[in-house]
Design a protein around this motif. Structure first.
Motif, short mmCIF file in Angstrom:
data_model
loop_
_atom_site.label_atom_id
_atom_site.label_comp_id
_atom_site.label_asym_id
_atom_site.label_seq_id
_atom_site.Cartn_x
_atom_site.Cartn_y
_atom_site.Cartn_z
N THR A 22 0.83 -1.20 0.00
CA THR A 22 0.00 0.00 0.00
C THR A 22 0.87 1.25 0.00
OG1 THR A 22 -0.09 0.16 2.41
CG2 THR A 22 -1.77 -1.22 1.33
N ILE A 23 0.27 2.36 -0.37
CA ILE A 23 0.98 3.64 -0.34
C ILE A 23 1.44 3.95 1.09
CG2 ILE A 23 0.72 6.12 -0.69
CD1 ILE A 23 -1.24 5.41 -2.98
N ALA A 24 0.59 3.68 2.06
CA ALA A 24 0.94 3.96 3.45
C ALA A 24 2.15 3.17 3.91
CB ALA A 24 -0.26 3.66 4.36
N GLU A 25 2.32 1.98 3.37
CA GLU A 25 3.43 1.12 3.77
C GLU A 25 4.66 1.29 2.87
OE1 GLU A 25 1.46 -2.54 3.16
OE2 GLU A 25 0.56 -2.63 5.17
N SER A 26 4.56 2.09 1.83
CA SER A 26 5.63 2.18 0.84
C SER A 26 6.77 3.04 1.35
CB SER A 26 5.09 2.75 -0.48
OG SER A 26 4.70 4.10 -0.34
N SER A 27 7.88 2.97 0.61
CA SER A 27 9.06 3.75 0.97
C SER A 27 9.63 4.40 -0.28
CB SER A 27 10.13 2.83 1.58
OG SER A 27 10.60 1.90 0.62
N VAL A 28 10.49 5.39 -0.07
CA VAL A 28 11.16 6.01 -1.20
C VAL A 28 11.98 4.96 -1.95
CG1 VAL A 28 12.95 7.68 -1.84
CG2 VAL A 28 11.20 8.30 -0.16
N ALA A 63 -5.58 -1.13 -5.57
CA ALA A 63 -5.05 -0.93 -4.23
C ALA A 63 -3.90 -1.89 -3.97
CB ALA A 63 -6.16 -1.13 -3.19
N GLY A 64 -2.82 -1.38 -3.41
CA GLY A 64 -1.66 -2.20 -3.11
C GLY A 64 -0.68 -2.32 -4.25
N TRP A 65 -1.00 -1.71 -5.40
CA TRP A 65 -0.14 -1.83 -6.58
C TRP A 65 0.33 -0.46 -7.06
CZ3 TRP A 65 0.37 -6.51 -9.75
CH2 TRP A 65 -0.22 -7.63 -9.17
N TYR A 95 3.95 -0.06 -8.70
CA TYR A 95 4.01 -0.90 -9.89
C TYR A 95 3.15 -0.30 -11.01
CZ TYR A 95 3.63 -5.12 -12.79
OH TYR A 95 3.67 -6.01 -13.84
N ALA A 96 1.93 0.11 -10.67
CA ALA A 96 1.03 0.69 -11.67
C ALA A 96 1.59 2.00 -12.21
CB ALA A 96 -0.35 0.91 -11.06
N ALA A 97 2.20 2.81 -11.34
CA ALA A 97 2.78 4.07 -11.80
C ALA A 97 3.85 3.82 -12.86
CB ALA A 97 3.37 4.83 -10.62
N GLY A 98 4.69 2.82 -12.63
CA GLY A 98 5.70 2.47 -13.61
C GLY A 98 5.10 1.98 -14.91
N LYS A 99 4.04 1.19 -14.82
CA LYS A 99 3.42 0.65 -16.02
C LYS A 99 2.61 1.72 -16.77
CE LYS A 99 4.92 -3.59 -15.77
NZ LYS A 99 5.86 -4.11 -16.79
#
Length: 233
Positions: free
Chosen positions: A95-101, A146-148, A151-155
């Motif tokens: 998730t975005i909340a769990e993501s990191s730079v 949600a949760g992607w 990955y989705a931004a890159g695609k």
């Protein structure tokens, strides 16, 4: 006879497949092998041992695609390239909340920036052949879930890259392939992370996607297959 066979082989179109050692990349290699001279990419030579044993006429092309000095050196001998299949990539989900730079940087680096740089370096070879660039995108490149997010931004970015390349290089054909989820080792890891039991029948077969890619490449020259969307039935 051997000399004639070697001459015929040299006349076949050349295809470079990144991430060609396993999963979908290996399936694409098997599909294209009868009609192409193959360069098969992977991070290490060890990652290509199995597919090269299966396809002994193929040539290994081991290079870390985010090591841009190494990539520049690896492409230098390639003077003509008929097909470039961008298959390599990573899926670091959460998730975005769990993501990191770190996650965002690594995902975009592998799935978008490395693709753009390898294509840029190979443009002279692709132009020489009026070549075909195939971008293995995803359903996530059309619709985020949600949760992607990373990955989705890159695609999504990869789709935009393909659109721009198509406009800037009109002598090339550029095809974005948007498959749904595919039965691969990567998919098994994703499903395990989701805490679900794995059922391969829920997913596309790698061979099916590979056949679609070959069909796009073999489409007669009066047509330009720009986007292909596949979903599991």
């Amino acid at each position: 006879m051997q000399q004639e066979a070697d001459s015929a082989r040299r006349k076949r179109p050349v295809a470079l497949i990144t991430g060609g050692g396993r999963g979908l990349g290996a399936a694409i290699a098997r599909e294209l092998a009868p009609g192409h001279r193959l360069l098969l990419g992977a991070r290490t030579a060890a990652g290509l041992e199995s597919i090269l044993a299966e396809l002994p006429d193929a040539t290994g092309w081991p290079v870390e695609l985010t090591d841009y000095d190494a990539v520049a050196a690896a492409v230098r001998p390639i003077e003509r390239l008929d097909v470039l299949v961008h298959n390599a990539g990573i899926a670091d989900l959460g998730t975005i909340a769990e993501s990191s730079v770190r996650q965002w940087r690594e995902t975009l680096e592998a799935n978008l920036i490395a693709v753009a740089e390898l294509t840029r370096l190979l443009l002279p070879a692709l132009r020489a052949a009026n070549g075909h660039v195939v971008l293995i995108n995803s359903g996530a490149g059309l619709r985020a879930h949600a949760g992607w997010a990373s990955y989705a931004a890159g695609k999504f970015g990869l789709r935009a890259f393909g659109d721009a390349l198509r406009l800037e290089e009109p002598a090339l054909r550029v095809t974005s392939i948007h498959p749904g989820r595919i039965d691969t080792d990567m998919q098994r890891a994703i499903v395990a992370g989701e805490g679900r039991a794995y059922d391969p029948n829920q997913f596309l077969r790698p061979e099916t996607v590979a056949r679609t890619i070959r069909t796009a490449i073999e489409t007669p020259g009066d047509a330009h297959p720009t986007e292909i969307v596949l979903r599991p039935r």
